[in-house]
Design a protein around this motif. Structure first.
Motif, PDB file in Angstrom:
ATOM      1  N   UNK A  70      -5.768  -5.483 -25.461  1.00 20.61           N
ATOM      2  CA  UNK A  70      -6.514  -5.321 -24.207  1.00 20.61           C
ATOM      3  C   UNK A  70      -7.745  -6.224 -24.216  1.00 20.61           C
ATOM      4  N   UNK A  71      -8.060  -6.756 -23.040  1.00 17.23           N
ATOM      5  CA  UNK A  71      -9.233  -7.617 -22.910  1.00 17.23           C
ATOM      6  C   UNK A  71     -10.458  -6.769 -22.614  1.00 17.23           C
ATOM      7  N   UNK A  91     -10.951 -24.272 -23.480  1.00 17.74           N
ATOM      8  CA  UNK A  91     -10.046 -23.789 -24.534  1.00 17.74           C
ATOM      9  C   UNK A  91     -10.368 -24.487 -25.847  1.00 17.74           C
ATOM     10  N   UNK A  92     -10.248 -23.737 -26.948  1.00 20.33           N
ATOM     11  CA  UNK A  92     -10.477 -24.335 -28.262  1.00 20.33           C
ATOM     12  C   UNK A  92      -9.324 -25.273 -28.617  1.00 20.33           C
ATOM     13  N   UNK A  93      -9.471 -26.014 -29.692  1.00 14.46           N
ATOM     14  CA  UNK A  93      -8.466 -27.002 -30.058  1.00 14.46           C
ATOM     15  C   UNK A  93      -7.125 -26.344 -30.374  1.00 14.46           C
ATOM     16  N   UNK A  94      -7.131 -25.199 -31.055  1.00 11.33           N
ATOM     17  CA  UNK A  94      -5.899 -24.495 -31.410  1.00 11.33           C
ATOM     18  C   UNK A  94      -5.785 -23.220 -30.571  1.00 11.33           C
ATOM     19  N   UNK A  96      -4.322 -20.331 -28.367  1.00 11.39           N
ATOM     20  CA  UNK A  96      -3.067 -19.615 -28.201  1.00 11.39           C
ATOM     21  C   UNK A  96      -3.236 -18.714 -26.983  1.00 11.39           C
ATOM     22  N   UNK A  97      -2.567 -19.004 -25.872  1.00  8.30           N
ATOM     23  CA  UNK A  97      -2.797 -18.216 -24.656  1.00  8.30           C
ATOM     24  C   UNK A  97      -2.378 -16.752 -24.786  1.00  8.30           C
ATOM     25  N   UNK A 102      -9.842 -16.277 -22.716  1.00  4.90           N
ATOM     26  CA  UNK A 102     -10.897 -17.117 -22.168  1.00  4.90           C
ATOM     27  C   UNK A 102     -12.042 -16.200 -21.748  1.00  4.90           C
ATOM     28  N   UNK A 103     -13.197 -16.736 -21.383  1.00  4.20           N
ATOM     29  CA  UNK A 103     -14.292 -15.845 -20.962  1.00  4.20           C
ATOM     30  C   UNK A 103     -13.933 -14.933 -19.789  1.00  4.20           C
ATOM     31  N   UNK A 104     -12.997 -15.340 -18.944  1.00  7.16           N
ATOM     32  CA  UNK A 104     -12.612 -14.506 -17.801  1.00  7.16           C
ATOM     33  C   UNK A 104     -11.449 -13.571 -18.107  1.00  7.16           C
TER      34      UNK A 104
END
Length: 111
Positions: A70-71, A91-94, A96-97, A102-104
Motif C-alpha cells: 500500500x502507498x 524516476x531513479x536509475x533502477x 521498478x514501477x 513516485x512522490x504521487x
C-alpha cells in the motif's frame, strides 16, 4: 645506493640458497588422500547442500504473495530536491514501477 644494492643482493642469494619447506599435506606423504577426501566431500556434501538450499528458496518464493504494498505518502520519503539527470527526472536509475513509488503514488494506479 651501492649499500642498498649489496643488501638486496645478499637477501636474494640467501632466499635462493635455502631449501623450500614442504607444505603440511605433502610433508606427511598423504597429499593424495587429502585431495581425494575433499573431492568426495565436495560432491557428496557441498553440492547437494547447495541444491537443497536452492530448492528451499524456490519453494518459498512460489508461496510468497506478489501484491504491491500500500502507498502511504509520508512527507520524509521520496523527496526530490533535484531532478535526476535521466528520463523525466522523477524516476531513479533502477526504477521498478511495481515496487518503487513516485512522490504521487505508484504508476498506473488511479486512486
Amino acid at each position: 645506493m651501492s649499500a642498498l644494492r649489496k643488501f638486496s643482493g645478499a637477501l636474494l642469494r640467501s632466499s635462493l640458497d635455502q631449501t623450500r619447506r614442504p607444505l603440511s599435506a605433502t610433508a606427511a606423504g598423504h597429499g593424495e588422500d587429502a585431495v581425494k577426501k575433499w573431492k568426495i566431500l565436495t560432491f557428496v556434501v557441498a553440492l547437494p547442500g547447495v541444491a537443497v538450499c536452492m530448492l528451499n528458496m524456490y519453494l518459498k518464493e512460489q508461496q510468497h504473495s506478489h501484491e504491491q504494498p500500500d502507498f502511504v505518502p509520508y512527507s520524509h520519503l521520496r523527496l526530490r530536491s533535484k531532478r535526476f539527470p535521466w528520463g523525466d527526472g522523477n524516476r531513479s536509475l533502477f526504477h521498478n514501477p511495481h515496487l518503487n513509488a513516485l512522490p504521487a503514488g505508484y504508476e498506473g494506479h488511479d486512486e
